[in-house]
Every structure is written in C-alpha cells, then in structure tokens.
Enzyme design. Structure first.
Site, PDB file in Angstrom:
ATOM      1  N   CYS A  63       0.800  -1.223   0.000  1.00 49.19           N
ATOM      2  CA  CYS A  63       0.000   0.000   0.000  1.00 49.19           C
ATOM      3  C   CYS A  63       0.833   1.274   0.000  1.00 49.19           C
ATOM      4  O   CYS A  63       0.277   2.375  -0.080  1.00 49.19           O
ATOM      5  CB  CYS A  63      -0.938  -0.011   1.201  1.00 49.19           C
ATOM      6  SG  CYS A  63      -1.924  -1.519   1.297  1.00 49.19           S
TER       7      CYS A  63
ATOM      8  N   HIS B 279      -2.857   8.280   5.489  1.00 51.58           N
ATOM      9  CA  HIS B 279      -3.073   6.938   4.945  1.00 51.58           C
ATOM     10  C   HIS B 279      -4.501   6.509   5.273  1.00 51.58           C
ATOM     11  O   HIS B 279      -5.193   5.959   4.423  1.00 51.58           O
ATOM     12  CB  HIS B 279      -2.048   5.977   5.521  1.00 51.58           C
ATOM     13  CG  HIS B 279      -2.067   4.623   4.883  1.00 51.58           C
ATOM     14  ND1 HIS B 279      -1.928   4.439   3.521  1.00 51.58           N
ATOM     15  CD2 HIS B 279      -2.211   3.377   5.415  1.00 51.58           C
ATOM     16  CE1 HIS B 279      -1.977   3.144   3.239  1.00 51.58           C
ATOM     17  NE2 HIS B 279      -2.159   2.483   4.371  1.00 51.58           N
TER      18      HIS B 279
ATOM     19  N   GLU C  51      -1.609   5.998  13.148  1.00 57.84           N
ATOM     20  CA  GLU C  51      -1.256   7.190  12.392  1.00 57.84           C
ATOM     21  C   GLU C  51      -1.521   8.455  13.199  1.00 57.84           C
ATOM     22  O   GLU C  51      -0.735   9.411  13.158  1.00 57.84           O
ATOM     23  CB  GLU C  51      -2.012   7.228  11.068  1.00 57.84           C
ATOM     24  CG  GLU C  51      -1.540   8.349  10.149  1.00 57.84           C
ATOM     25  CD  GLU C  51      -2.084   8.247   8.743  1.00 57.84           C
ATOM     26  OE1 GLU C  51      -1.562   8.956   7.859  1.00 57.84           O
ATOM     27  OE2 GLU C  51      -3.024   7.454   8.511  1.00 57.84           O
TER      28      GLU C  51
ATOM     29  N   LYS D 128      -9.486   8.203   1.305  1.00 55.92           N
ATOM     30  CA  LYS D 128      -9.945   6.813   1.188  1.00 55.92           C
ATOM     31  C   LYS D 128     -11.385   6.665   1.663  1.00 55.92           C
ATOM     32  O   LYS D 128     -12.040   5.670   1.342  1.00 55.92           O
ATOM     33  CB  LYS D 128      -9.038   5.872   1.983  1.00 55.92           C
ATOM     34  CG  LYS D 128      -7.668   5.646   1.389  1.00 55.92           C
ATOM     35  CD  LYS D 128      -6.886   4.603   2.194  1.00 55.92           C
ATOM     36  CE  LYS D 128      -5.493   4.372   1.627  1.00 55.92           C
ATOM     37  NZ  LYS D 128      -4.580   5.513   1.856  1.00 55.92           N
TER      38      LYS D 128
ATOM     39  N   HIS E 297      -9.668   1.958  -0.575  1.00 53.83           N
ATOM     40  CA  HIS E 297      -8.213   1.794  -0.507  1.00 53.83           C
ATOM     41  C   HIS E 297      -7.726   1.186  -1.816  1.00 53.83           C
ATOM     42  O   HIS E 297      -7.981   0.025  -2.106  1.00 53.83           O
ATOM     43  CB  HIS E 297      -7.854   0.896   0.670  1.00 53.83           C
ATOM     44  CG  HIS E 297      -6.395   0.853   0.982  1.00 53.83           C
ATOM     45  ND1 HIS E 297      -5.422   1.388   0.173  1.00 53.83           N
ATOM     46  CD2 HIS E 297      -5.727   0.328   2.056  1.00 53.83           C
ATOM     47  CE1 HIS E 297      -4.240   1.196   0.710  1.00 53.83           C
ATOM     48  NE2 HIS E 297      -4.401   0.568   1.855  1.00 53.83           N
TER      49      HIS E 297
ATOM     50  N   PHE F 253       1.442  -3.216   4.169  1.00 51.27           N
ATOM     51  CA  PHE F 253       1.737  -4.520   4.757  1.00 51.27           C
ATOM     52  C   PHE F 253       3.247  -4.775   4.701  1.00 51.27           C
ATOM     53  O   PHE F 253       3.935  -4.360   3.765  1.00 51.27           O
ATOM     54  CB  PHE F 253       1.009  -5.629   4.002  1.00 51.27           C
ATOM     55  CG  PHE F 253      -0.456  -5.771   4.368  1.00 51.27           C
ATOM     56  CD1 PHE F 253      -1.067  -4.939   5.280  1.00 51.27           C
ATOM     57  CD2 PHE F 253      -1.224  -6.776   3.784  1.00 51.27           C
ATOM     58  CE1 PHE F 253      -2.408  -5.087   5.610  1.00 51.27           C
ATOM     59  CE2 PHE F 253      -2.571  -6.936   4.099  1.00 51.27           C
ATOM     60  CZ  PHE F 253      -3.155  -6.094   5.018  1.00 51.27           C
TER      61      PHE F 253
END
Length: 421
Positions: free
Chosen positions: A167, A310, A321, A342, A347, A406
C-alpha cells in the site's frame, strides 16, 4: 550516486483513474464534494463472500487510450496505468521526443499485479487444459508490465522501475521519481501507482485476515477512517500518475506547475506482516525523514498545512497514524487538518499513494482541503482535526501525504506551493 548539485523538482501533470471518476477534474470535483465511490461489487458474483462491496472504477474506456489489439493483450491494472499516464503527460504538455526519451524515466507502484489473470488461467489449468493458457498470461500478470507498457506507449527509454511495496508502492514510486530528477539527472519522470484486484480471491483473502469492511447493507458508509464505527477498509481500484520535471526545464518551456516536490521519506516497521507498530515508530521515522529532506529547501514542520493521511478505516492503522502525527508535530498536531480521501475512493492498495499525491497537489492548487466523509462518531483514540464531512478552504504552503503498507513499509511525500520555498 548523485550527479552534481541537487535539482528542484516540479510536478507538472496529473492523470487519474478512480472510483469517483476518470480524469483529474472529474475525480477531484467529486472528492471536494464528498462524493463516494463505494458500492456493491458488479464485476463478478460476490454473493458467497462475507464482503460484497468495493470501490470499482465505473467510467474508464480503454479505447480512449489504446487500440483494440493492445487492449486484448493487457490486464486491467496495466490499462489503468496506460490511461492515467497518457492523461498525465497530456496534462503536462511534455513532448517526449526521441532526443529527450533517454532522459525520461518511468516509476510505477503496484501491489498485487494481475491477480485476475492468475485466477482465470488457474481455472483453465484445473479443467485439465494447460494448452489453453493464454500466451499473454505471464506478461498480463507481472506487476512490472505496467511500467513497461507505459514506457512502450510513451517512448520512454530511460530507467524503468516497478515498486511492489504493497500500500506504499505508489508513494515509493513517486519518491523514487523525485530522487531521479533531483539527484540523478533525469529531465522528467512519469510516476505513480496502479491496481485492479476487485476479484474473488482478493476479497476472500482480505476477509480471511479480517482487514476489510463487511458493511454490505450500507456500502456508502463502509469506508469511515478515524470513526469509532469503522470495521475495515474497502478494496478499491484505479491509477494515479504524475509527471515530475526538473524545475528550470519546466519553467523554461512554460509548463504549468502544480507544486514542487520538497521531500521524501521511507522506513520499515520491522514488526509484523500486516499490523503496524502500535507506537507508530516506523511511521514517525518516515515522516521525520521527509521533513528533514524538505528542510534542505527551507521547510519547517510549521509550514505543513494539511496531511493527506493513509487513513485506511482499520482500527489499528488509524490509531497508529494519529499517534505518529502527534509524535512528529508535537503541540502543532492539533492545529493541522488531517483527512483521508480513502473515505471516498476506498483503498486503492498499490495505487493509493499515486492517487493521494495527486489529490495533495490539487489541494495546493485550489486552496482546499478535502473532507473525511462518514465521520460521525469520534474515536477517543483518534483525536486530531479530520476535516469531517465537508471540504475546507485553506491557503496551503506545504502538504504531507502518508502511505503505510503490509510488511511495515512506509512512505511519505511533502509537496510545496510553487516558489513558496
């Protein structure tokens, strides 16, 4: 290896293929208006799955960007990359001539590549027909063919890269593009991210690790970053590509400049295959590295007027975050608007960083901060200004865009208003 003095880097073109629209002005108008792109899955029968919603691209016509022969040979994520790249180059007004081509590069990000090609051809194999496997199966599946096909279409003969960092891939690809211009003598780089994995295998796989929302009865409210009721991210698809150019060359040819790329930072949590470090240490390292990088252009943390987070709409990521932003900005954190686009696009995985960097650049151009939609019930552990539900006007000197993937891979970009530094 650096070649001479660092060069300034201008962002001169944007191309977008997103669940809220194809083309930068359509996509951006919907983002500013808070229009979401999540709905029931239409590309296959999702009824056996726990999750039956996604953020699909609805208005992309490949024949706007390629002929029918080319279309038949490309997986959808490659088509999105070609479309977004062609739009970005057209928007920039850059002419990639044979003389310029060796000084141009392509750097794209992609997470899962042609997963649908794998699924379709594996089904053929299981039926005992290996002779029916498509001769285009391998080139349609491997991620680097997105960057390779873009180079073929545009005639780019300089370096060609694919970042496969989950990502954070789109952000890493733009960060690499920035360094190619600043430090390695490239005149222009076409860079960003692409992804198309709204497939049975992907949805089932994300269900297996309990990463995605199952709010099937309210798809429009499923992606809700920083909200107490979030239950996972929504899988999206699309591509976001930008054109980066050496500043003086862009100015000399009269290019419009959306913003200057000021800094880039990357790090790794070295912690877990899917979960972020709860203390946010990896994200902090990446944000601090980007700020330090941008400090060479005169930026200070107080210049950041907006953070495109994010913000995945997962429990751990949103809390992490928030904590990381507080650690990096200290007492400034509460006064910096933070939003997650998002909440509208879902996403886009490997494409997310490319799309969100484009939105960050457009927020500078239009002096507007996009909202976080579906923000209804604040999470006490997420306590920043998330620009809830309605866009906000604000003159922006600099913007930060975060991506965390990830494997603990992190990437951060800092963009500045033209000639602000």
């Amino acid at each position: 290896m650096r070649t001479g003095s660092p060069k300034r880097c201008a962002l001169t073109g944007i191309g977008l293929v997103t669940p809220v629209g194809t083309g930068l002005e359509k996509a951006w108008a919907n983002i500013v208006a808070g229009v979401g792109g999540v709905g029931p899955i239409t590309s296959f029968d999702a009824s056996p799955l726990k999750t039956r919603i996604a953020a699909e691209v609805k208005d992309f016509d490949p024949f706007d960007f390629m002929d029918r022969k080319t279309d038949k040979r490309l997986a959808l994520f490659i088509k999105y990359a070609v479309g977004a790249s062609r739009m970005a180059v057209a928007d920039s007004g850059l002419e990639i001539t044979p003389d310029l081509a060796p000084s141009c590069a392509c750097s794209l990000g992609c997470g899962l590549g042609g997963l649908k090609m794998m699924e379709d051809n594996h089904t053929i194999l299981l039926k005992g027909r290996p002779d029916r496997i498509s001769p285009f199966f391998i080139p349609m599946m491997i991620g680097n063919m997105s960057a390779g096909q873009v180079a073929i279409e545009l005639g780019i003969t300089g370096p060609n890269y694919l970042c496969a960092t989950a990502c954070a891939a789109g952000t890493h690809a733009i960060g690499l593009g920035f360094e190619l211009v600043r430090d390695h003598g490239m005149e222009a780089v076409v860079c960003g991210g692409t992804e198309s994995v709204v497939t049975p295998m992907a949805i089932a796989g994300f269900n297996a690790i309990k990463a995605i929302s199952t709010r099937n009865d309210e798809p429009g409210k499923a992606s809700r970053p920083f909200d107490r009721g979030r239950d996972g991210f929504v899988v999206g698809e699309g591509a976001g590509v930008v054109v980066l150019e050496e500043w003086e060359r862009a100015k000399a040819r009269g290019a419009k400049i959306y913003c200057e790329v000021l800094g880039y930072g990357a790090s790794c949590d070295a912690f877990h295959v899917t979960a972020p470090r709860e203390d946010g240490a990896g994200a902090v390292l990446a944000m601090e590295a980007a700020l330090k990088d941008a400090a060479a252009r005169g930026l200070s943390p107080s210049d950041i007027g907006y953070v495109n987070a994010h913000g995945t709409s997962t429990d751990l990521n949103d809390q992490m975050e928030t904590l990381a932003i507080r650690k990096v900005f200290g007492e400034l954190a509460g006064s910096i608007p933070v939003s997650s686009t998002k909440s509208m696009t879902g996403h886009l995985l490997g494409a997310a960083g490319g799309v969100e960097a484009a939105f960050a650049a457009l927020s500078i151009r239009d002096s507007v901060i996009p909202p976080t939609v579906n923000y209804e019930d604040p999470d006490p552990l997420c306590d920043l200004d998330y620009v809830p539900n309605t866009a906000r006007k604000a003159a922006l000197k600099a913007v930060m865009s975060n991506s965390f993937g990830f494997g603990g891979t992190n990437g951060v970009l800092i963009l500045g208003a033209p000639d602000a530094f």
